[in-house]
Design a protein around this motif. Structure first.
Motif, PDB file in Angstrom:
ATOM      1  N   ARG A   1       5.032  43.943 -50.387  1.00  0.00           N
ATOM      2  CA  ARG A   1       3.960  43.287 -51.136  1.00  0.00           C
ATOM      3  C   ARG A   1       3.329  44.254 -52.129  1.00  0.00           C
ATOM      4  O   ARG A   1       3.076  43.910 -53.277  1.00  0.00           O
ATOM      5  N   ARG A   2       3.126  45.490 -51.699  1.00  0.00           N
ATOM      6  CA  ARG A   2       2.502  46.478 -52.582  1.00  0.00           C
ATOM      7  C   ARG A   2       3.425  46.908 -53.716  1.00  0.00           C
ATOM      8  O   ARG A   2       2.955  47.427 -54.733  1.00  0.00           O
TER       9      ARG A   2
ATOM     10  N   ASP B   1       0.747  33.140 -49.952  1.00  0.00           N
ATOM     11  CA  ASP B   1       1.362  32.134 -49.085  1.00  0.00           C
ATOM     12  C   ASP B   1       0.284  31.223 -48.503  1.00  0.00           C
ATOM     13  O   ASP B   1      -0.557  31.678 -47.734  1.00  0.00           O
TER      14      ASP B   1
ATOM     15  N   ALA C   1       8.538  40.016 -49.095  1.00  0.00           N
ATOM     16  CA  ALA C   1       7.440  40.358 -48.190  1.00  0.00           C
ATOM     17  C   ALA C   1       7.083  39.164 -47.312  1.00  0.00           C
ATOM     18  O   ALA C   1       6.860  39.319 -46.106  1.00  0.00           O
ATOM     19  N   ARG C   2       7.027  37.972 -47.895  1.00  0.00           N
ATOM     20  CA  ARG C   2       6.660  36.779 -47.124  1.00  0.00           C
ATOM     21  C   ARG C   2       7.599  36.546 -45.955  1.00  0.00           C
ATOM     22  O   ARG C   2       7.160  36.207 -44.855  1.00  0.00           O
TER      23      ARG C   2
ATOM     24  N   THR D   1      -0.037  37.663 -50.298  1.00  0.00           N
ATOM     25  CA  THR D   1       1.158  37.350 -51.092  1.00  0.00           C
ATOM     26  C   THR D   1       1.019  36.002 -51.784  1.00  0.00           C
ATOM     27  O   THR D   1       1.878  35.615 -52.562  1.00  0.00           O
TER      28      THR D   1
ATOM     29  N   ARG E   1       5.199  44.710 -55.222  1.00  0.00           N
ATOM     30  CA  ARG E   1       5.275  43.450 -55.972  1.00  0.00           C
ATOM     31  C   ARG E   1       6.531  42.630 -55.700  1.00  0.00           C
ATOM     32  O   ARG E   1       7.031  41.923 -56.562  1.00  0.00           O
ATOM     33  N   ARG E   2       7.054  42.746 -54.491  1.00  0.00           N
ATOM     34  CA  ARG E   2       8.199  41.914 -54.098  1.00  0.00           C
ATOM     35  C   ARG E   2       7.698  40.900 -53.069  1.00  0.00           C
ATOM     36  O   ARG E   2       8.006  40.966 -51.888  1.00  0.00           O
ATOM     37  N   ARG E   3       6.907  39.968 -53.569  1.00  0.00           N
ATOM     38  CA  ARG E   3       6.196  39.033 -52.698  1.00  0.00           C
ATOM     39  C   ARG E   3       7.114  38.123 -51.895  1.00  0.00           C
ATOM     40  O   ARG E   3       6.857  37.831 -50.736  1.00  0.00           O
ATOM     41  N   ARG E   4       8.171  37.633 -52.506  1.00  0.00           N
ATOM     42  CA  ARG E   4       9.064  36.703 -51.790  1.00  0.00           C
ATOM     43  C   ARG E   4       9.693  37.381 -50.580  1.00  0.00           C
ATOM     44  O   ARG E   4       9.700  36.844 -49.474  1.00  0.00           O
TER      45      ARG E   4
ATOM     46  N   GLU F   1      -2.083  39.870 -44.685  1.00  0.00           N
ATOM     47  CA  GLU F   1      -1.063  40.330 -45.629  1.00  0.00           C
ATOM     48  C   GLU F   1      -0.314  39.149 -46.247  1.00  0.00           C
ATOM     49  O   GLU F   1      -0.018  39.137 -47.431  1.00  0.00           O
TER      50      GLU F   1
END
Length: 190
Positions: free
Chosen positions: A77-78, A117, A85-86, A115, A80-83, A111
């Protein structure tokens, strides 16, 4: 995480040597996770975290696996790879909830919310998602009026084990009787 890396490096080296000596997947996974946490800020943590997940897959230990998924999800997440990370944060949240590790579940949920979610809210999750698979199965049957003895015979358990699963389910769900289960499982057919 407190910035006092020097204090833990010696302990980490002892643990890492012990983990390598044992060759067991869970200690090796924890060592990989710790190695990633000890890297300086901004450094790529993907390699040790992937190695930790591979070790967890060899011999799953739900609590330690969830902690690794949480650390990896936070880092993703930090960066910037949110998908990605979720996916890890949802897995961590599910494991922590099944284990009843509420403080860790809150951290994973926070967390996950970070993201973006929307499913991270506890209100959006069905209450019986807090139960283990076995507890959910026992509670579902009990909600349909099946006796402990009949549940035990259907699931190849002892009636005492069924009673323990129901006790745990009631505690986790904050309910006091079988009647309260009916509303939670009303749409779940037998």
């Amino acid at each position: 995480r407190c910035g006092r890396t020097e204090e833990v490096v010696a302990a980490f080296h002892r643990f890492d040597a012990w983990a390598a000596e044992t060759g067991r997947p869970t200690p090796l996974a924890v060592a990989h996770r710790c190695r990633a946490l000890l890297l300086p800020p901004g450094q790529d943590r993907e390699e040790p975290l992937e190695a930790a997940l591979r070790s967890h897959r060899l011999h799953p230990h739900p609590y330690e696996q969830a902690r690794t998924e949480l650390v990896y999800g936070q880092w993703l997440r930090r960066t910037r790879r949110r998908r990605a990370a979720r996916t890890l944060l949802r897995a961590a949240l599910d494991r922590f909830e099944q284990l009843g590790a509420a403080p860790w579940a809150r951290q994973a949920r926070a967390e996950l919310r970070a993201t973006g979610d929307p499913a991270a809210s506890p209100a959006s999750r069905p209450p019986h998602s807090l139960l283990t698979a076995q507890e959910r199965q026992v509670a579902r049957l009990a909600s349909h009026g099946v006796s402990n003895r009949d549940i035990a015979s259907q699931l190849f358990l002892s009636p005492r084990t069924v009673g323990n699963h129901l006790y745990n389910a009631f505690r986790k769900l904050g309910i006091a009787s079988r009647h309260d289960l009916e509303s939670l499982f009303e749409r779940d057919p037998l």
